[in-house]
Scaffold this active site. Sequence first.
Site, PDB file in Angstrom:
ATOM      1  N   CYS A 168     -74.676   0.243 -19.114  1.00 27.89           N
ATOM      2  CA  CYS A 168     -74.904   1.427 -19.267  1.00 27.89           C
ATOM      3  C   CYS A 168     -73.776   2.232 -20.261  1.00 27.89           C
ATOM      4  O   CYS A 168     -74.061   3.372 -20.750  1.00 27.89           O
ATOM      5  CB  CYS A 168     -74.615   2.084 -18.223  1.00 27.89           C
ATOM      6  N   HIS A 308     -70.761  10.680 -17.620  1.00 24.98           N
ATOM      7  CA  HIS A 308     -71.473   9.693 -17.355  1.00 24.98           C
ATOM      8  C   HIS A 308     -72.425   9.962 -16.107  1.00 24.98           C
ATOM      9  O   HIS A 308     -73.553  10.018 -16.061  1.00 24.98           O
ATOM     10  CB  HIS A 308     -70.590   8.409 -17.065  1.00 24.98           C
ATOM     11  N   GLU A 319     -64.968   9.312 -12.169  1.00 22.46           N
ATOM     12  CA  GLU A 319     -65.026  10.003 -13.271  1.00 22.46           C
ATOM     13  C   GLU A 319     -64.219  11.402 -13.276  1.00 22.46           C
ATOM     14  O   GLU A 319     -63.483  11.768 -14.341  1.00 22.46           O
ATOM     15  CB  GLU A 319     -66.506  10.199 -13.789  1.00 22.46           C
ATOM     16  N   LYS A 340     -78.212  13.558 -16.533  1.00 19.91           N
ATOM     17  CA  LYS A 340     -78.961  12.481 -15.758  1.00 19.91           C
ATOM     18  C   LYS A 340     -79.924  13.204 -14.418  1.00 19.91           C
ATOM     19  O   LYS A 340     -80.601  12.259 -14.008  1.00 19.91           O
ATOM     20  CB  LYS A 340     -78.165  11.435 -15.149  1.00 19.91           C
ATOM     21  N   HIS A 345     -81.103   7.861 -15.040  1.00 22.50           N
ATOM     22  CA  HIS A 345     -80.033   7.017 -15.801  1.00 22.50           C
ATOM     23  C   HIS A 345     -80.988   6.149 -16.716  1.00 22.50           C
ATOM     24  O   HIS A 345     -81.565   5.180 -16.185  1.00 22.50           O
ATOM     25  CB  HIS A 345     -79.139   6.467 -14.710  1.00 22.50           C
ATOM     26  N   PHE A 404     -71.674  -1.340 -15.878  1.00 18.27           N
ATOM     27  CA  PHE A 404     -71.506  -2.594 -15.135  1.00 18.27           C
ATOM     28  C   PHE A 404     -70.502  -3.689 -15.964  1.00 18.27           C
ATOM     29  O   PHE A 404     -70.820  -3.736 -17.224  1.00 18.27           O
ATOM     30  CB  PHE A 404     -72.700  -3.199 -14.454  1.00 18.27           C
TER      31      PHE A 404
END
Length: 418
Positions: A168, A308, A319, A340, A345, A404
Amino acid sequence: MADPTRKRVVVTGIGVVTPLGQGVDTFWGNLLAGQCGIDSISAFDTEGFPCTIAGEVKDFDPTPAFPSPKEVRRTDRFSQFGIHAGWQALNDSGLDLAKANRDRVGAFIGSGIGGLITLEDQHNKLLERGPGRLSPFFIPMMILNMASGMFSLYHGLRGPNVATCSACATASHAIGEAWRTLVMGDADVMVAGGTEAAVSPCAVGGFGSMKALSTRNDDPRHASRPFDAGRDGFVMGEGSGVLVLEELEHAKARGARIYCEMAGYGNTADAHHMTSPAPEGEGGARAMRMALSSGGLNPEDISYINAHGTSTPQGDVCETEAIKSVFGDHAGSLAVSSTKGATGHMLGAAGGAEMAVCCKALETDTVPPTINYETPDPDCDLDYVPNEAREMEVNAIANNSFGFGGHNACLVAKKFKG
């Protein structure tokens, strides 16, 4: 600390293909209006899947960006998105390639997953009809470098060309590495971003088996709710976000319209866990500090952060903690929003679309909302611009992307001042 003698880089073009619409003006308008592009999945039969919702791109026609309909048929959906967004960005930039030195124009268009739809289709053919029925275009359609490769082929771009892949964080790494390429003087123009088309049975089923996805299937438009106490996982999205980055003197020489100046970039690893962020978002915090330092910016210079903010219970808290650790007392004065909730996402494309958002925020002094924010979470205690867009002075921004594998990217940009 930024070197005052190094080359400066500006954004001169934007292209987006998203669940909220195609083209930067449509996307931006729908985003500011608080619209949501998430709905029940139409691409395949979702019976038996724990998650049956996604942000799909509707009414997409790739053909204007391709030399012929035949080329479209030989291209996976993820490449179609990326090539189309890159074509939009070039058009938006006004760059006349016939007059450009194409040896110094390159493309970094990455993907987190690549041609998964083609892989699933061809694997089914292999099992049902044997290897003789596999398409000769199977491999080039599937491999994730092909959006970048074919975009360069169609436009005759002979400069630097790679395809980043960092889950991502992919698109933000592509843009950051393109910025670095221009700063180093290895190109004059770079077309950079990410693309993804993973609303498919394997991807939705796989993420579902990880318990990563929201299961608010009966209320898709309110399922993705970053930083809200009721969040229960992210919602898959698809699409592409691509920018034209240009060395400042090159842009000025041709009289280009400039959205903003790309100022810095941070790239770190958590080295912690396959999928979970490091405690307190430590790796993301280091990426933010690196980006600020490389851009010659202080924490208090930043007006807005595009987070994010995936709508996962752990990720949003980490975050928030990372932002507070980097920005200290200034964290409470920041506008922080996640888009998002509106797009889902978009995985490897997310950072590209979200950097487009940041460019528009700098251009218009307006920041988009975090939609579906209803119940505050005591562990997420920043100003998330709830539910309504906000007009405010935006002088510099940060854009966070975490993937990830512990991949972290942060981009910083500022209003262009000649």
